[in-house]
Design a protein around this motif. Sequence first.
Motif, PDB file in Angstrom:
ATOM      1  N   MET A 284     -10.032  -1.850 -14.328  1.00 37.92           N
ATOM      2  CA  MET A 284      -8.795  -2.058 -13.639  1.00 37.92           C
ATOM      3  C   MET A 284      -8.902  -3.308 -12.777  1.00 37.92           C
ATOM      4  O   MET A 284      -9.808  -3.425 -11.970  1.00 37.92           O
ATOM      5  CB  MET A 284      -8.536  -0.837 -12.779  1.00 37.92           C
ATOM      6  CG  MET A 284      -7.127  -0.669 -12.406  1.00 37.92           C
ATOM      7  SD  MET A 284      -7.125   0.778 -11.353  1.00 37.92           S
ATOM      8  CE  MET A 284      -5.655   1.459 -11.702  1.00 37.92           C
ATOM      9  N   ALA A 285      -7.997  -4.170 -12.950  1.00 36.98           N
ATOM     10  CA  ALA A 285      -7.996  -5.426 -12.209  1.00 36.98           C
ATOM     11  C   ALA A 285      -7.340  -5.232 -10.845  1.00 36.98           C
ATOM     12  O   ALA A 285      -6.536  -4.325 -10.652  1.00 36.98           O
ATOM     13  CB  ALA A 285      -7.247  -6.492 -13.002  1.00 36.98           C
ATOM     14  N   LEU A 286      -7.686  -6.081  -9.909  1.00 36.39           N
ATOM     15  CA  LEU A 286      -7.155  -5.968  -8.556  1.00 36.39           C
ATOM     16  C   LEU A 286      -5.641  -6.170  -8.498  1.00 36.39           C
ATOM     17  O   LEU A 286      -4.968  -5.598  -7.652  1.00 36.39           O
ATOM     18  CB  LEU A 286      -7.827  -6.976  -7.627  1.00 36.39           C
ATOM     19  CG  LEU A 286      -9.284  -6.689  -7.284  1.00 36.39           C
ATOM     20  CD1 LEU A 286      -9.847  -7.807  -6.420  1.00 36.39           C
ATOM     21  CD2 LEU A 286      -9.413  -5.362  -6.568  1.00 36.39           C
ATOM     22  N   ASP A 287      -5.121  -6.951  -9.395  1.00 34.34           N
ATOM     23  CA  ASP A 287      -3.684  -7.208  -9.347  1.00 34.34           C
ATOM     24  C   ASP A 287      -2.862  -6.054  -9.906  1.00 34.34           C
ATOM     25  O   ASP A 287      -1.648  -6.045  -9.812  1.00 34.34           O
ATOM     26  CB  ASP A 287      -3.330  -8.505 -10.064  1.00 34.34           C
ATOM     27  CG  ASP A 287      -3.796  -8.500 -11.515  1.00 34.34           C
ATOM     28  OD1 ASP A 287      -4.580  -7.607 -11.868  1.00 34.34           O
ATOM     29  OD2 ASP A 287      -3.372  -9.384 -12.265  1.00 34.34           O
ATOM     30  N   THR A 288      -3.506  -5.047 -10.468  1.00 35.53           N
ATOM     31  CA  THR A 288      -2.760  -3.918 -11.019  1.00 35.53           C
ATOM     32  C   THR A 288      -2.772  -2.685 -10.115  1.00 35.53           C
ATOM     33  O   THR A 288      -2.151  -1.690 -10.425  1.00 35.53           O
ATOM     34  CB  THR A 288      -3.332  -3.512 -12.393  1.00 35.53           C
ATOM     35  OG1 THR A 288      -4.683  -3.143 -12.234  1.00 35.53           O
ATOM     36  CG2 THR A 288      -3.173  -4.610 -13.390  1.00 35.53           C
ATOM     37  N   ILE A 289      -3.483  -2.749  -8.964  1.00 34.10           N
ATOM     38  CA  ILE A 289      -3.520  -1.600  -8.059  1.00 34.10           C
ATOM     39  C   ILE A 289      -2.181  -1.512  -7.336  1.00 34.10           C
ATOM     40  O   ILE A 289      -1.696  -2.463  -6.751  1.00 34.10           O
ATOM     41  CB  ILE A 289      -4.658  -1.734  -7.035  1.00 34.10           C
ATOM     42  CG1 ILE A 289      -6.006  -1.728  -7.733  1.00 34.10           C
ATOM     43  CG2 ILE A 289      -4.577  -0.632  -5.986  1.00 34.10           C
ATOM     44  CD1 ILE A 289      -7.162  -1.924  -6.813  1.00 34.10           C
ATOM     45  N   VAL A 290      -1.608  -0.354  -7.396  1.00 30.02           N
ATOM     46  CA  VAL A 290      -0.325  -0.124  -6.745  1.00 30.02           C
ATOM     47  C   VAL A 290      -0.555   0.881  -5.611  1.00 30.02           C
ATOM     48  O   VAL A 290      -1.123   1.944  -5.821  1.00 30.02           O
ATOM     49  CB  VAL A 290       0.710   0.435  -7.746  1.00 30.02           C
ATOM     50  CG1 VAL A 290       2.021   0.734  -7.060  1.00 30.02           C
ATOM     51  CG2 VAL A 290       0.878  -0.510  -8.909  1.00 30.02           C
ATOM     52  N   ILE A 291      -0.118   0.504  -4.432  1.00 32.62           N
ATOM     53  CA  ILE A 291      -0.239   1.409  -3.289  1.00 32.62           C
ATOM     54  C   ILE A 291       1.046   2.219  -3.218  1.00 32.62           C
ATOM     55  O   ILE A 291       2.123   1.680  -3.056  1.00 32.62           O
ATOM     56  CB  ILE A 291      -0.455   0.631  -1.988  1.00 32.62           C
ATOM     57  CG1 ILE A 291      -1.738  -0.197  -2.088  1.00 32.62           C
ATOM     58  CG2 ILE A 291      -0.480   1.566  -0.796  1.00 32.62           C
ATOM     59  CD1 ILE A 291      -1.980  -1.093  -0.919  1.00 32.62           C
ATOM     60  N   SER A 292       0.906   3.514  -3.401  1.00 27.83           N
ATOM     61  CA  SER A 292       2.090   4.366  -3.373  1.00 27.83           C
ATOM     62  C   SER A 292       2.450   4.698  -1.926  1.00 27.83           C
ATOM     63  O   SER A 292       1.580   4.782  -1.065  1.00 27.83           O
ATOM     64  CB  SER A 292       1.843   5.648  -4.163  1.00 27.83           C
ATOM     65  OG  SER A 292       0.818   6.387  -3.558  1.00 27.83           O
ATOM     66  N   PRO A 293       3.705   4.884  -1.656  1.00 30.09           N
ATOM     67  CA  PRO A 293       4.110   5.239  -0.299  1.00 30.09           C
ATOM     68  C   PRO A 293       3.578   6.621   0.071  1.00 30.09           C
ATOM     69  O   PRO A 293       3.417   7.489  -0.789  1.00 30.09           O
ATOM     70  CB  PRO A 293       5.630   5.220  -0.355  1.00 30.09           C
ATOM     71  CG  PRO A 293       5.977   5.361  -1.786  1.00 30.09           C
ATOM     72  CD  PRO A 293       4.818   4.797  -2.564  1.00 30.09           C
ATOM     73  N   ILE A 294       3.293   6.811   1.332  1.00 29.85           N
ATOM     74  CA  ILE A 294       2.776   8.091   1.808  1.00 29.85           C
ATOM     75  C   ILE A 294       3.916   9.099   1.792  1.00 29.85           C
ATOM     76  O   ILE A 294       5.047   8.802   2.129  1.00 29.85           O
ATOM     77  CB  ILE A 294       2.198   7.934   3.221  1.00 29.85           C
ATOM     78  CG1 ILE A 294       1.034   6.950   3.191  1.00 29.85           C
ATOM     79  CG2 ILE A 294       1.770   9.261   3.794  1.00 29.85           C
ATOM     80  CD1 ILE A 294       0.436   6.673   4.538  1.00 29.85           C
ATOM     81  N   GLU A 295       3.577  10.314   1.401  1.00 24.46           N
ATOM     82  CA  GLU A 295       4.592  11.358   1.313  1.00 24.46           C
ATOM     83  C   GLU A 295       5.151  11.680   2.698  1.00 24.46           C
ATOM     84  O   GLU A 295       4.421  11.677   3.679  1.00 24.46           O
ATOM     85  CB  GLU A 295       3.982  12.620   0.703  1.00 24.46           C
ATOM     86  CG  GLU A 295       3.587  12.447  -0.737  1.00 24.46           C
ATOM     87  CD  GLU A 295       3.080  13.739  -1.326  1.00 24.46           C
ATOM     88  OE1 GLU A 295       3.527  14.811  -0.868  1.00 24.46           O
ATOM     89  OE2 GLU A 295       2.245  13.670  -2.222  1.00 24.46           O
ATOM     90  N   PRO A 296       6.413  11.994   2.810  1.00 23.87           N
ATOM     91  CA  PRO A 296       7.033  12.293   4.100  1.00 23.87           C
ATOM     92  C   PRO A 296       6.390  13.501   4.794  1.00 23.87           C
ATOM     93  O   PRO A 296       6.288  13.519   6.026  1.00 23.87           O
ATOM     94  CB  PRO A 296       8.486  12.586   3.756  1.00 23.87           C
ATOM     95  CG  PRO A 296       8.718  11.960   2.437  1.00 23.87           C
ATOM     96  CD  PRO A 296       7.393  11.949   1.739  1.00 23.87           C
ATOM     97  N   SER A 297       5.961  14.492   4.038  1.00 25.07           N
ATOM     98  CA  SER A 297       5.348  15.655   4.679  1.00 25.07           C
ATOM     99  C   SER A 297       4.030  15.277   5.354  1.00 25.07           C
ATOM    100  O   SER A 297       3.710  15.772   6.438  1.00 25.07           O
ATOM    101  CB  SER A 297       5.126  16.776   3.669  1.00 25.07           C
ATOM    102  OG  SER A 297       4.213  16.348   2.672  1.00 25.07           O
ATOM    103  N   PHE A 298       3.271  14.387   4.719  1.00 26.72           N
ATOM    104  CA  PHE A 298       2.023  13.924   5.307  1.00 26.72           C
ATOM    105  C   PHE A 298       2.300  13.129   6.583  1.00 26.72           C
ATOM    106  O   PHE A 298       1.625  13.292   7.596  1.00 26.72           O
ATOM    107  CB  PHE A 298       1.245  13.065   4.299  1.00 26.72           C
ATOM    108  CG  PHE A 298      -0.056  12.554   4.835  1.00 26.72           C
ATOM    109  CD1 PHE A 298      -1.151  13.390   4.942  1.00 26.72           C
ATOM    110  CD2 PHE A 298      -0.189  11.233   5.236  1.00 26.72           C
ATOM    111  CE1 PHE A 298      -2.356  12.923   5.438  1.00 26.72           C
ATOM    112  CE2 PHE A 298      -1.376  10.758   5.735  1.00 26.72           C
ATOM    113  CZ  PHE A 298      -2.469  11.605   5.833  1.00 26.72           C
ATOM    114  N   THR A 299       3.312  12.277   6.532  1.00 25.50           N
ATOM    115  CA  THR A 299       3.688  11.476   7.696  1.00 25.50           C
ATOM    116  C   THR A 299       4.113  12.377   8.851  1.00 25.50           C
ATOM    117  O   THR A 299       3.717  12.168  10.004  1.00 25.50           O
ATOM    118  CB  THR A 299       4.833  10.511   7.343  1.00 25.50           C
ATOM    119  OG1 THR A 299       4.437   9.716   6.238  1.00 25.50           O
ATOM    120  CG2 THR A 299       5.166   9.616   8.502  1.00 25.50           C
TER     121      THR A 299
END
Length: 88
Positions: A1-16
């Motif tokens: 997996m290349a660095l340009d393909t990492i996607v940071i998903s938003p944190i779930e509202p319940s966790f927040t």
Amino acid sequence: MALDTIVISPIEPSFTATMSSLRDLQSLANVWFQNRRTKWRKRHAAEMATAKRKQEEATDYEDDDQDETPDHGGGDDHVSRGADPKRS
């Protein structure tokens, strides 16, 4: 997996929400302990002042007892020691 393909998903509202409530609980706990320490310091300072005052009063009382000249019942308490008032 290349660095340009990492996607940071938003944190779930319940966790927040959970993290937010934990931060609030942490803040409340910190304030509670701080208030508790302040209350203890005030009480301790008052107790120490009272003890010091009692000790000073006891010391003053003992000093007063030692400074008094015992009365030997001579009846000449009004006459000062030293020069004879009749010769003046």
